[in-house]
Design an enzyme around this catalytic site. Structure first.
Site, short mmCIF file in Angstrom:
data_model
loop_
_atom_site.label_atom_id
_atom_site.label_comp_id
_atom_site.label_asym_id
_atom_site.label_seq_id
_atom_site.Cartn_x
_atom_site.Cartn_y
_atom_site.Cartn_z
N HIS A 12 0.89 -1.35 -0.05
CA HIS A 12 0.09 0.01 0.13
C HIS A 12 0.77 1.37 -0.20
O HIS A 12 2.14 1.25 0.68
CB HIS A 12 -1.13 0.09 1.14
CG HIS A 12 -0.42 -0.06 2.40
ND1 HIS A 12 -0.11 -1.49 3.09
CD2 HIS A 12 -0.13 0.59 3.56
CE1 HIS A 12 0.57 -1.40 4.23
NE2 HIS A 12 0.76 0.07 4.57
N HIS A 50 0.77 5.09 1.27
CA HIS A 50 0.29 6.11 2.02
C HIS A 50 0.34 7.49 1.25
O HIS A 50 1.56 7.73 0.81
CB HIS A 50 1.05 6.22 3.35
CG HIS A 50 1.03 5.01 4.24
ND1 HIS A 50 0.12 5.11 5.35
CD2 HIS A 50 1.75 4.01 4.25
CE1 HIS A 50 0.26 3.88 5.99
NE2 HIS A 50 1.21 3.22 5.36
P1 5GP Z 1 1.55 0.19 7.58
O1 5GP Z 1 2.41 0.22 8.68
O2 5GP Z 1 1.52 -1.31 7.19
O3 5GP Z 1 2.16 0.98 6.39
O4 5GP Z 1 0.22 0.87 7.68
C1 5GP Z 1 -1.03 0.11 7.79
C2 5GP Z 1 -2.13 1.17 7.80
O5 5GP Z 1 -3.20 0.47 7.40
C3 5GP Z 1 -2.25 1.97 9.21
O6 5GP Z 1 -1.96 3.30 8.82
C4 5GP Z 1 -3.35 1.53 9.58
O7 5GP Z 1 -4.19 2.55 10.28
C5 5GP Z 1 -4.30 1.09 8.35
N1 5GP Z 1 -5.34 0.33 8.63
C6 5GP Z 1 -5.17 -1.05 9.08
N2 5GP Z 1 -6.30 -1.56 9.19
C7 5GP Z 1 -7.23 -0.85 8.63
C8 5GP Z 1 -8.60 -1.02 8.21
O8 5GP Z 1 -9.26 -1.88 8.46
N3 5GP Z 1 -9.14 0.00 7.67
C9 5GP Z 1 -8.34 0.93 6.95
N4 5GP Z 1 -9.05 1.87 6.50
N5 5GP Z 1 -7.29 1.27 7.35
C10 5GP Z 1 -6.60 0.23 7.99
#
Ligand code: 5GP
Ligand code: ZN
Length: 118
Positions: A101, A103
């Site tokens: 993903h 951001h």
């Molecule tokens: P990472 O640390 O993997 O780059 O970020 C994962 C992101 O996914 C986090 O910012 C977290 O808030 C978001 N996230 C996790 N679970 C969900 C979810 O069920 N729905 C949404 N919309 N965002 C999520």
């Protein structure tokens, strides 16, 4: 190809609700559930790729689309004065959700990039 245990695959499949920003055949963008900025959305490929270690030149068009859409989507979300793009990969990259993903973060307030005072 989706992973039945993957939360973002479930969001792509509509099994978990999300606030959608954009969708086409290849990618989905939705607002982060725990925003780190006034506007914070994620762009994911519909294909389950774990992170950038899992991507290669086969995925060039898909990766290109993810970044190629960022400017348009950022503007549509009101980010007219800049934004940050972050892709966390693996343990050291502090990746929490193991489905690739991007951001996209910005908003009217300065976007913090670490601790700052004054
Ligand atoms: P990472 O640390 O993997 O780059 O970020 C994962 C992101 O996914 C986090 O910012 C977290 O808030 C978001 N996230 C996790 N679970 C969900 C979810 O069920 N729905 C949404 N919309 N965002 C999520
Ligand atoms: Zn997935």
């Amino acid at each position: 190809m989706s992973d039945p245990n993957c939360i973002f695959c479930k969001i792509v499949a509509g099994q978990i609700p999300s606030r959608k920003v954009y969708e086409d055949d290849d990618i989905l963008a939705f607002h982060d559930i725990n925003p780190a900025a006034p506007v914070h959305f994620l762009i994911v490929p519909k294909l389950h790729l774990v992170n950038l270690y899992d991507a290669d030149m086969k995925h060039q068009a898909l990766l290109g689309k993810m970044l190629g859409m960022v400017g348009q989507l950022a503007r549509e979300q009101g980010l007219n004065d800049g934004f940050r793009v972050v892709v966390n990969n693996g343990r050291v990259g502090r990746q929490e959700v193991y489905h690739l993903h991007v951001h996209v973060m910005g908003g009217p307030e300065p976007v913090s990039s670490g601790s700052r005072s004054g």
